[in-house]
Write an enzyme that holds these catalytic residues in place. Sequence first.
Site, PDB file in Angstrom:
ATOM      1  N   ARG A 104      -0.394  14.213  13.074  1.00  0.00           N
ATOM      2  CA  ARG A 104       0.312  13.960  11.814  1.00  0.00           C
ATOM      3  C   ARG A 104       0.561  15.259  11.040  1.00  0.00           C
ATOM      4  O   ARG A 104      -0.050  15.537  10.012  1.00  0.00           O
ATOM      5  CB  ARG A 104      -0.452  12.935  10.967  1.00  0.00           C
ATOM      6  CG  ARG A 104      -0.710  11.680  11.732  1.00  0.00           C
ATOM      7  CD  ARG A 104      -1.286  10.580  10.895  1.00  0.00           C
ATOM      8  NE  ARG A 104      -0.286   9.874  10.119  1.00  0.00           N
ATOM      9  CZ  ARG A 104      -0.517   8.749   9.479  1.00  0.00           C
ATOM     10  NH1 ARG A 104      -1.702   8.209   9.502  1.00  0.00           N
ATOM     11  NH2 ARG A 104       0.432   8.163   8.803  1.00  0.00           N
ATOM     12  N   ASP A 137       3.707   0.228  12.173  1.00  0.00           N
ATOM     13  CA  ASP A 137       2.510  -0.370  11.570  1.00  0.00           C
ATOM     14  C   ASP A 137       2.317  -1.835  11.974  1.00  0.00           C
ATOM     15  O   ASP A 137       1.313  -2.445  11.615  1.00  0.00           O
ATOM     16  CB  ASP A 137       2.575  -0.265  10.039  1.00  0.00           C
ATOM     17  CG  ASP A 137       2.340   1.159   9.555  1.00  0.00           C
ATOM     18  OD1 ASP A 137       2.001   2.022  10.378  1.00  0.00           O
ATOM     19  OD2 ASP A 137       2.500   1.404   8.342  1.00  0.00           O
ATOM     20  N   LYS A 154       0.834  -1.213   0.000  1.00  0.00           N
ATOM     21  CA  LYS A 154       0.000   0.000   0.000  1.00  0.00           C
ATOM     22  C   LYS A 154       0.860   1.251   0.000  1.00  0.00           C
ATOM     23  O   LYS A 154       0.660   2.165  -0.794  1.00  0.00           O
ATOM     24  CB  LYS A 154      -0.898   0.007   1.242  1.00  0.00           C
ATOM     25  CG  LYS A 154      -1.562   1.343   1.533  1.00  0.00           C
ATOM     26  CD  LYS A 154      -2.473   1.274   2.729  1.00  0.00           C
ATOM     27  CE  LYS A 154      -1.886   1.720   4.037  1.00  0.00           C
ATOM     28  NZ  LYS A 154      -1.666   3.169   4.182  1.00  0.00           N
ATOM     29  N   ASN A 155       1.830   1.282   0.927  1.00  0.00           N
ATOM     30  CA  ASN A 155       2.586   2.513   1.130  1.00  0.00           C
ATOM     31  C   ASN A 155       3.567   2.804   0.005  1.00  0.00           C
ATOM     32  O   ASN A 155       4.151   3.878  -0.042  1.00  0.00           O
ATOM     33  CB  ASN A 155       3.310   2.475   2.478  1.00  0.00           C
ATOM     34  CG  ASN A 155       2.336   2.635   3.630  1.00  0.00           C
ATOM     35  OD1 ASN A 155       1.159   2.934   3.406  1.00  0.00           O
ATOM     36  ND2 ASN A 155       2.807   2.431   4.850  1.00  0.00           N
ATOM     37  N   ARG A 214      -9.051  -0.441   4.061  1.00  0.00           N
ATOM     38  CA  ARG A 214      -8.201   0.623   3.514  1.00  0.00           C
ATOM     39  C   ARG A 214      -6.848   0.072   3.081  1.00  0.00           C
ATOM     40  O   ARG A 214      -6.225   0.599   2.172  1.00  0.00           O
ATOM     41  CB  ARG A 214      -7.925   1.696   4.585  1.00  0.00           C
ATOM     42  CG  ARG A 214      -9.019   2.709   4.780  1.00  0.00           C
ATOM     43  CD  ARG A 214      -8.517   3.808   5.717  1.00  0.00           C
ATOM     44  NE  ARG A 214      -7.140   4.143   5.400  1.00  0.00           N
ATOM     45  CZ  ARG A 214      -6.188   4.412   6.291  1.00  0.00           C
ATOM     46  NH1 ARG A 214      -6.465   4.427   7.568  1.00  0.00           N
ATOM     47  NH2 ARG A 214      -4.969   4.695   5.905  1.00  0.00           N
ATOM     48  N   CYS A 265      -5.990  12.639  12.628  1.00  0.00           N
ATOM     49  CA  CYS A 265      -6.562  11.323  12.388  1.00  0.00           C
ATOM     50  C   CYS A 265      -6.453  10.546  13.684  1.00  0.00           C
ATOM     51  O   CYS A 265      -5.956  11.054  14.675  1.00  0.00           O
ATOM     52  CB  CYS A 265      -5.852  10.613  11.248  1.00  0.00           C
ATOM     53  SG  CYS A 265      -4.193  10.140  11.659  1.00  0.00           S
TER      54      CYS A 265
HETATM   55  C1  UD1 Z   1       3.972   6.666   6.575  1.00  0.00           C
HETATM   56  C2  UD1 Z   1       3.083   5.478   6.339  1.00  0.00           C
HETATM   57  C3  UD1 Z   1       2.532   4.948   7.650  1.00  0.00           C
HETATM   58  C4  UD1 Z   1       3.657   4.675   8.614  1.00  0.00           C
HETATM   59  C5  UD1 Z   1       4.560   5.889   8.767  1.00  0.00           C
HETATM   60  C6  UD1 Z   1       5.774   5.622   9.619  1.00  0.00           C
HETATM   61  C7  UD1 Z   1       2.164   5.899   4.163  1.00  0.00           C
HETATM   62  C8  UD1 Z   1       0.948   6.216   3.358  1.00  0.00           C
HETATM   63  N1  UD1 Z   1       1.984   5.865   5.484  1.00  0.00           N
HETATM   64  O1  UD1 Z   1       3.151   7.704   7.121  1.00  0.00           O
HETATM   65  O2  UD1 Z   1       1.799   3.747   7.371  1.00  0.00           O
HETATM   66  O3  UD1 Z   1       3.112   4.353   9.878  1.00  0.00           O
HETATM   67  O4  UD1 Z   1       5.019   6.312   7.469  1.00  0.00           O
HETATM   68  O5  UD1 Z   1       6.469   4.528   9.149  1.00  0.00           O
HETATM   69  O6  UD1 Z   1       3.224   5.657   3.629  1.00  0.00           O
HETATM   70  N2  UD1 Z   1       5.792  14.407  11.217  1.00  0.00           N
HETATM   71  C9  UD1 Z   1       5.902  15.737  11.550  1.00  0.00           C
HETATM   72  N3  UD1 Z   1       5.951  16.661  10.545  1.00  0.00           N
HETATM   73  C10 UD1 Z   1       5.881  16.297   9.225  1.00  0.00           C
HETATM   74  C11 UD1 Z   1       5.768  14.923   8.896  1.00  0.00           C
HETATM   75  C12 UD1 Z   1       5.729  13.997   9.921  1.00  0.00           C
HETATM   76  O7  UD1 Z   1       5.986  16.096  12.726  1.00  0.00           O
HETATM   77  O8  UD1 Z   1       5.910  17.171   8.351  1.00  0.00           O
HETATM   78  C13 UD1 Z   1       5.737  13.390  12.295  1.00  0.00           C
HETATM   79  C14 UD1 Z   1       4.376  12.672  12.304  1.00  0.00           C
HETATM   80  O9  UD1 Z   1       3.419  13.387  13.040  1.00  0.00           O
HETATM   81  C15 UD1 Z   1       4.745  11.353  12.943  1.00  0.00           C
HETATM   82  C16 UD1 Z   1       6.190  11.109  12.459  1.00  0.00           C
HETATM   83  O10 UD1 Z   1       6.675  12.370  12.026  1.00  0.00           O
HETATM   84  O11 UD1 Z   1       4.748  11.469  14.345  1.00  0.00           O
HETATM   85  C17 UD1 Z   1       6.314  10.096  11.341  1.00  0.00           C
HETATM   86  O12 UD1 Z   1       5.536  10.497  10.244  1.00  0.00           O
HETATM   87  P1  UD1 Z   1       5.872  10.092   8.751  1.00  0.00           P
HETATM   88  O13 UD1 Z   1       7.125   9.269   8.704  1.00  0.00           O
HETATM   89  O14 UD1 Z   1       5.806  11.313   7.923  1.00  0.00           O
HETATM   90  O15 UD1 Z   1       4.653   9.139   8.400  1.00  0.00           O
HETATM   91  P2  UD1 Z   1       3.702   9.210   7.159  1.00  0.00           P
HETATM   92  O16 UD1 Z   1       4.482   9.453   5.920  1.00  0.00           O
HETATM   93  O17 UD1 Z   1       2.533  10.066   7.460  1.00  0.00           O
END
Ligand code: UD1
Length: 450
Positions: A145, A328, A46-47, A420, A140
């Site tokens: 996030r 995850d 998915k990711n 999902r 969410c």
């Molecule tokens: C992706 C995955 C999700 C997985 C996660 C971590 C997808 C669609 N989803 O989510 O399944 O659990 O990686 O492996 O690929 N953060 C900030 N600022 C930002 C971006 C992130 O503070 O601009 C924080 C988030 O709130 C969170 C952490 O960083 O606490 C990790 O987030 P991130 O690695 O960005 O996860 P996603 O890409 O949203």
Amino acid sequence: MTQAQWPEPPGHDAAGAASEAADRGRSLRVRGGRRLEGEIVLSGAKNSALKLMAASLLADEPSTIRRVPRIADVFTMVDMLRALGAKVTFDDGELRIDPSGPLNERAPYELVRRMRASIIVMGPMVARLGRATIAMPGGCNIGPRRIDFHIRGLQKLGAAIEIEHGFIEVTSDGLRGAVVPLDYPSVGATENLLMAATAAQGTTVIDNAAREPEIVDLAKFLMSMGASIHGAGTSSIEIEGGHALHGAIHEVIADRIEAGTYLLAGVATGGDVTVRGLNPPCLELFLNKLRAMGVQVDEGDRTIRARALGALRPVDVSTLPHPGFATDLQAQFMVALSLAEGTSIVTENVFENRFAVVDELNRLGAGITTSGHHAVVSGPRQLTGSVVEAPDLRGGAALAIAGLVAEGVTEVRGLHHVDRGYEDFDAKLAGLGADVTRVEAGGEAGGAGP
Ligand code: UD1
């Protein structure tokens, strides 16, 4: 290629809200007590698939992506690509995306709300159009996030950003390469910046980049489109931008989280499950934790077999960015730990509020207490069936695994969360011998129950 449409996913048809409500009425009825045994052919990740779909916008020619899982998040991304003006068709397991027509710059709120990962179109849109207007993703179930790293990174590349009326407006009169250090190795920010940087003049270096296998898959796809990228899979990725990208054909890597979920379902039931299609090092730390619990794990050529041969031992787990233990898989792992003889400590370092499933697991008889980002899991527990509500995608999978070992019948409500991200979840479990029945809204049983 025929122009066959995606089979319209539940909740994603014209009926909108009514259908979404029906979607939420879907449950999984699980009769516990069966030992799972057999082999699962893994679906595409998915990711990875979602990001490859967004990346296809960077070319002005069609791309073909193979092994795209038929899951609700992919259907949402199909809706997003169509809303942006791309033509999307599906035929025999292949997704074909033609972004050659005029594209819109506006990613609608309804789609970003449905799937937060939609913000991944921001990088490709700015790269392709010089502007993007994206609805701000809300919070969410697993925390706020934030997207500040995405925004600051794009600013480093020379984009101007304004946030107004719930939308982020990104404009650029030509992105320029830069050194972009990330405060945290965010997966989404790394991907957005990687894609945007392919259009930036000169060299971009993303420092403290995320190292997930899905980032490597995205980089491979971009390189097959003509991009010049070095270091994907390490914490410093260098992109030589400015090459025009063309369409490409790519097969999505296997889903490592799906693999871990079915292996854990096998372990929890004292079973013997093999997953096929994944490069085992993608899950190394997870597999070592299973071994530490006393599980016999055998790695083969793109196969992993896990056999629970005796009593499970407790282990401590801390989630971390890859190659650390994947957040995850944390909820599903807690179910196996509930069955182990002793106390385990689980520390969640990636997301806030990611213990939402704990109350529901405890309703099934688990003994889990939480304090901040720590959970203490006491075992072994005899779980007993009940009605529970999936709080999110991975929590829903964890509750289904708990149902497989619980005495009697468990009804996992909110199956739309699981749909999902897991392709044919109930059918795959049934194929391993589970007694599961999908119950559609209104109580109609259907699907994969044996
Ligand atoms: C992706 C995955 C999700 C997985 C996660 C971590 C997808 C669609 N989803 O989510 O399944 O659990 O990686 O492996 O690929 N953060 C900030 N600022 C930002 C971006 C992130 O503070 O601009 C924080 C988030 O709130 C969170 C952490 O960083 O606490 C990790 O987030 P991130 O690695 O960005 O996860 P996603 O890409 O949203």
